[in-house]
Design an enzyme around this catalytic site. Structure first.
Site, PDB file in Angstrom:
ATOM      1  N   THR A  29       0.909  -1.432  -0.163  1.00 57.29           N
ATOM      2  CA  THR A  29      -0.124   0.399  -0.124  1.00 57.29           C
ATOM      3  C   THR A  29       0.581   1.241   0.012  1.00 57.29           C
ATOM      4  OG1 THR A  29      -1.345   1.535   2.061  1.00 57.29           O
ATOM      5  CG2 THR A  29      -0.567  -0.310   2.433  1.00 57.29           C
ATOM      6  N   ARG A  65      -3.999  28.646  -3.922  1.00 53.75           N
ATOM      7  CA  ARG A  65      -4.361  27.831  -5.006  1.00 53.75           C
ATOM      8  C   ARG A  65      -4.241  26.247  -3.984  1.00 53.75           C
ATOM      9  NH1 ARG A  65      -4.302  31.252  -9.473  1.00 53.75           N
ATOM     10  NH2 ARG A  65      -4.909  29.502 -10.721  1.00 53.75           N
ATOM     11  N   GLY A  82      -3.929   9.198   1.206  1.00 53.87           N
ATOM     12  CA  GLY A  82      -3.577   8.543   2.815  1.00 53.87           C
ATOM     13  C   GLY A  82      -4.952   8.925   3.619  1.00 53.87           C
ATOM     14  N   ASP A 103       0.033   3.881   0.875  1.00 57.37           N
ATOM     15  CA  ASP A 103      -0.195   5.002   2.249  1.00 57.37           C
ATOM     16  C   ASP A 103       0.381   4.170   3.756  1.00 57.37           C
ATOM     17  OD1 ASP A 103      -2.010   5.526   0.764  1.00 57.37           O
ATOM     18  OD2 ASP A 103      -4.491   4.776   2.115  1.00 57.37           O
ATOM     19  N   ARG A 143       2.175  33.195  -3.665  1.00 62.01           N
ATOM     20  CA  ARG A 143       0.774  32.560  -3.283  1.00 62.01           C
ATOM     21  C   ARG A 143       1.022  31.132  -1.964  1.00 62.01           C
ATOM     22  NH1 ARG A 143      -0.695  31.028  -9.665  1.00 62.01           N
ATOM     23  NH2 ARG A 143      -2.365  33.011  -9.748  1.00 62.01           N
TER      24      ARG A 143
HETATM   25  O1  F6P Z   1      -5.416   2.894  -0.606  1.00 58.74           O
HETATM   26  C1  F6P Z   1      -4.456   3.311  -1.502  1.00 58.74           C
HETATM   27  C2  F6P Z   1      -5.340   4.475  -2.153  1.00 58.74           C
HETATM   28  O2  F6P Z   1      -4.339   5.095  -2.562  1.00 58.74           O
HETATM   29  C3  F6P Z   1      -5.728   5.340  -1.224  1.00 58.74           C
HETATM   30  O3  F6P Z   1      -5.058   6.150  -0.414  1.00 58.74           O
HETATM   31  C4  F6P Z   1      -7.073   5.900  -1.743  1.00 58.74           C
HETATM   32  O4  F6P Z   1      -8.174   6.452  -0.802  1.00 58.74           O
HETATM   33  C5  F6P Z   1      -7.342   4.701  -1.961  1.00 58.74           C
HETATM   34  O5  F6P Z   1      -6.198   4.093  -2.545  1.00 58.74           O
HETATM   35  C6  F6P Z   1      -7.959   5.504  -3.895  1.00 58.74           C
HETATM   36  O6  F6P Z   1      -8.607   3.809  -4.417  1.00 58.74           O
HETATM   37  P1  F6P Z   1      -8.610   3.579  -6.223  1.00 58.74           P
HETATM   38  O7  F6P Z   1      -8.026   4.199  -6.774  1.00 58.74           O
HETATM   39  O8  F6P Z   1      -9.907   3.013  -6.391  1.00 58.74           O
HETATM   40  O9  F6P Z   1      -9.724   5.212  -6.116  1.00 58.74           O
END
Ligand code: F6P
Length: 341
Positions: free
Chosen positions: A125, A265, A170, A127, A162
């Site tokens: 992952t 922004r 995440g 994350d 800016r």
């Molecule tokens: O779990 C990894 C992740 O990239 C998260 O950070 C994110 O919320 C999710 O997957 C997004 O998934 P998808 O590409 O299926 O929208």
């Protein structure tokens, strides 16, 4: 032994390197054969399986995405474990290496521990929220992409005087935001784990401006602002019913502009963080995890996954790894405070 290998859940840089590592190790050290299962559990439920040789995995360590495809198909849908058992028998597959995140590994653990299916795992992952492993591959690449993006946004922010709000991935944890924010010298970092008031964000922004800086705010998509109970999900729902997180940067930017008077922004990095080549660190980690997973499969240690402990590749029970999320600890948040504002 014939080993099936699959990638499941969201993709991430390093998946192909895991596949290559497993196939090379299994073929060369154990004389195993491999089968590629397409699109995660879907391939196993629908018998979408293809032979996978060392020839098929050549040159893969630096390639992004996954040559096997991926999906968020649920292992208990479409016939579930009984159907999988049928497909495994028909294909002569003795073991399955499942490469995936929390959802995939929870499914894999259940299939191994409760259904007696021959499944082992590799944690993945961007994350970095999986417990039971110090780092997951893909995280280093995502943090590097986010850092480079913030560096680039900083130069244009400085030119225009800016403030920039940069949204990174995440979902439940803020590891990418924390590491990219620290690496790129952000003035405010907002994580799902630690609620922060609007007033605090505005004070960080004003103090950066007072020192002559173009304020940079890094926010994890899962950060929950004080007037909400849930993270912002401006893009509806995914097919599996999960909210598609994203949009917090767009919500924060006008509030910051109004409160501070600084033109602000927003930029959402989104899937850029999951695409393209893995860093050298992620290639090495992925390759080592793939090789270890082949060993685990050959030893028929069902329910186990390869994981990183310091610099060592070790084994842990998948069921233990998916018990809880690896959140940013208080000590890392406290450490960051002196760098903000
Ligand atoms: O779990 C990894 C992740 O990239 C998260 O950070 C994110 O919320 C999710 O997957 C997004 O998934 P998808 O590409 O299926 O929208």
């Amino acid at each position: 032994m014939r080993i099936g290998i699959m990638t499941s859940g969201g993709d991430g840089p390093g998946l192909n390197a895991v596949i290559r590592g497993a196939v090379r190790r299994g073929t060369r050290a154990h004389q195993s054969e491999f089968a590629g299962i397409r699109d995660g559990w879907r391939g196993l439920l629908e018998d979408d399986v293809t032979p996978l040789t060392t020839y098929d995995v050549r040159g893969l360590s630096g390639r992004g995405g996954t040559i096997l495809g991926t999906s968020r198909a649920h292992p208990y849908s479409g016939g579930g474990p009984a159907r999988m058992r049928e497909v495994l028998r028909a294909r002569g597959i003795d073991a399955v290496i499942a490469i995936g995140g929390e959802g995939t590994l929870a499914g894999a653990a259940r299939l191994a521990d409760d259904e007696g299916l021959p499944v082992v795992g590799v944690p993945k992952t961007i994350d970095n929220d999986l417990d039971g492993t110090d780092y997951t591959f893909g995280f280093d690449t995502a943090a590097a992409i986010a850092t480079e993006s913030i560096d680039r946004l900083r130069t244009t922010a400085e030119s225009h005087h800016r403030c920039m709000v940069v949204e990174v991935m995440g979902r439940h944890v803020g590891w990418i935001a924390l590491h990219a924010g620290m690496a790129a010298g952000a003035h405010a970092v907002l994580l799902p784990e630690f609620p922060v008031s609007y007033d605090r964000i505005h004070r960080w922004v004003r103090s950066a401006r007072a020192r002559g800086r173009a304020p940079i705010v890094v926010v994890a998509e899962g950060f929950v602002p004080e007037d909400r109970v849930e993270a912002v999900a401006a893009k509806g729902e995914a097919p599996d019913g999960r909210p598609r997180l994203g949009g917090i940067a767009d919500e924060l930017a006008p509030l910051i502009e109004e409160a501070t008077g600084i033109e602000t922004r927003s930029t959402v990095l989104g899937h850029l963080q999951r695409g393209g080549s893995p860093t050298a660190y992620d290639r090495v980690l992925s390759t080592r995890l793939g090789m270890a997973a082949a060993d685990i499969a050959v030893e028929r240690a069902w329910g186990q996954m390869a994981s990183l402990d310091g610099t060592d590749i070790v084994r842990v029970r998948m069921a233990d790894a998916v018990d809880k999320l690896k959140r940013v600890p208080q000590s890392r948040w406290d450490e960051m405070q002196i760098l903000l504002g």
